[in-house]
Design a protein around this motif. Structure first.
Motif, PDB file in Angstrom:
ATOM      1  N   HIS A  95      33.516  19.505  99.035  1.00 46.72           N
ATOM      2  CA  HIS A  95      34.459  19.557  97.904  1.00 46.72           C
ATOM      3  C   HIS A  95      35.873  19.774  98.470  1.00 46.72           C
ATOM      4  CE1 HIS A  95      36.499  20.775  94.263  1.00 46.72           C
ATOM      5  NE2 HIS A  95      35.484  20.276  93.583  1.00 46.72           N
ATOM      6  N   CYS A 126      31.447  14.939  98.611  1.00 48.08           N
ATOM      7  CA  CYS A 126      32.703  14.702  97.888  1.00 48.08           C
ATOM      8  C   CYS A 126      33.762  14.060  98.783  1.00 48.08           C
ATOM      9  CB  CYS A 126      33.264  16.023  97.374  1.00 48.08           C
ATOM     10  SG  CYS A 126      32.150  16.909  96.281  1.00 48.08           S
ATOM     11  N   GLU A 165      36.569  12.485  93.845  1.00 48.57           N
ATOM     12  CA  GLU A 165      37.399  13.454  93.137  1.00 48.57           C
ATOM     13  C   GLU A 165      38.829  13.361  93.649  1.00 48.57           C
ATOM     14  OE1 GLU A 165      34.643  16.760  91.507  1.00 48.57           O
ATOM     15  OE2 GLU A 165      35.700  17.434  93.274  1.00 48.57           O
ATOM     16  N   ILE A 170      42.088  17.262  89.849  1.00 48.88           N
ATOM     17  CA  ILE A 170      41.143  18.373  89.713  1.00 48.88           C
ATOM     18  C   ILE A 170      41.816  19.571  89.061  1.00 48.88           C
ATOM     19  CG2 ILE A 170      39.731  20.043  90.961  1.00 48.88           C
ATOM     20  CD1 ILE A 170      39.226  17.887  93.066  1.00 48.88           C
ATOM     21  N   GLY A 208      34.855  12.894  89.448  1.00 48.84           N
ATOM     22  CA  GLY A 208      35.227  14.275  89.149  1.00 48.84           C
ATOM     23  C   GLY A 208      36.736  14.410  89.114  1.00 48.84           C
ATOM     24  N   GLY A 209      37.237  15.152  88.148  1.00 50.27           N
ATOM     25  CA  GLY A 209      38.679  15.354  88.037  1.00 50.27           C
ATOM     26  C   GLY A 209      39.071  15.332  86.572  1.00 50.27           C
TER      27      GLY A 209
END
Ligand SMILES: O=C[C@H](O)COP(=O)(O)O
Length: 251
Positions: A95, A126, A165, A170, A208-209
């Motif tokens: 991440h 990620c 992401e 984020i 993701g975000g």
């Protein structure tokens, strides 16, 4: 059609007072059509208790990080085997917050992903560019390099998930446009196909975000968006389940 994965990353949020949210999601899923896999990654302190709440349900529980080694003198770390033993079935690795806060290189991320495979759990690997990198026109180059370096050969059978992401999206409320997401996810699919052939075609690529109930349907309708890695909106069962609903409505 790839079965979507709707994954919540609680990050460093949640004491035992948050366990009822796990129960609410379990109950919510039991009342819904089965159209997607669903996962919550709570803080490590809640992992085992969350796994007990979700036992025998449609909700999987995972962790937010693991160490590459199986055991040893690594104070404060958890091995992938410990996560599996506590009931975790997935682990997020690489991440951007780990890469930034703990100086994790893609090589370290690849070793963690290989550790997950060794322990029999699925790594969510990620990748994502910073705003500076995007503005310099380097997005696809950065993503390509991170994929090449963060995905270990150990998962060449396709037993992993990728999460795209964009770092600038984020927790900021700034969601990437569908065109931006489409471009990067298609590029990721091409890279996976090139490296892993048939196995690459079935790997799930999550976005993701700042995914929220009001933007999830549009994002999840894109061909190579096979689910979401959701931070803030996964902390409320109603919002998380609304994203799940958006994920299955496209099927
Ligand atoms: O892991 C989750 C992502 O970092 C997205 O977080 P967010 O939904 O709060 O923007």
């Amino acid at each position: 059609m790839i079965r979507p994965l709707i994954a919540g990353n609680w990050k460093m949020n949640g004491t035992s007072a948050m366990l009822p949210v796990v129960q609410e999601v379990v109950t919510g899923l039991s009342a819904r059509a089965d159209g997607a896999d669903c996962l919550i990654c709570p803080p490590a302190t809640l992992l085992e208790r969350a796994a007990k709440v979700a036992q025998a349900s449609a909700l999987a529980i995972g962790a937010q990080d693991c160490h590459a080694k199986e055991a040893g003198a690594h104070t404060g770390d958890l091995s992938a085997e410990m996560i599996a033993d506590a009931g975790g079935r997935y682990v997020i690795v690489g991440h951007s917050e780990r890469r930034a806060d703990h100086f994790e290189s893609s090589e370290i991320v690849a070793n963690k992903a290989a550790a997950a495979k060794r322990a029999g759990i699925t790594p969510i690997i990620c990748v994502g560019e910073t705003l500076e990198e995007r503005e310099a026109g380097r997005t696809l180059e950065i993503i390509s390099d991170q994929l090449a370096e963060s995905i270990p050969d150990a998962v060449c059978d396709g037993s992993f998930v990728v999460a795209y992401e964009p770092v600038w999206a984020i927790g900021t409320g700034k969601v990437a446009t569908t065109e931006q997401v489409d471009e990067v996810h298609n590029a990721i699919r091409d890279k996976l196909n090139q490296r892993f052939a048939d196995a690459g075609a079935s790997v799930r690529i999550l976005y993701g975000g700042s995914m929220k109930p009001d933007n999830a349907a549009g994002l999840l309708s894109l061909q190579n968006v096979n689910g979401g890695l959701i931070g803030g909106a996964s902390l409320k069962a109603a919002d998380f389940l609304a994203i799940y609903d958006a994920g299955i409505s496209n099927l």
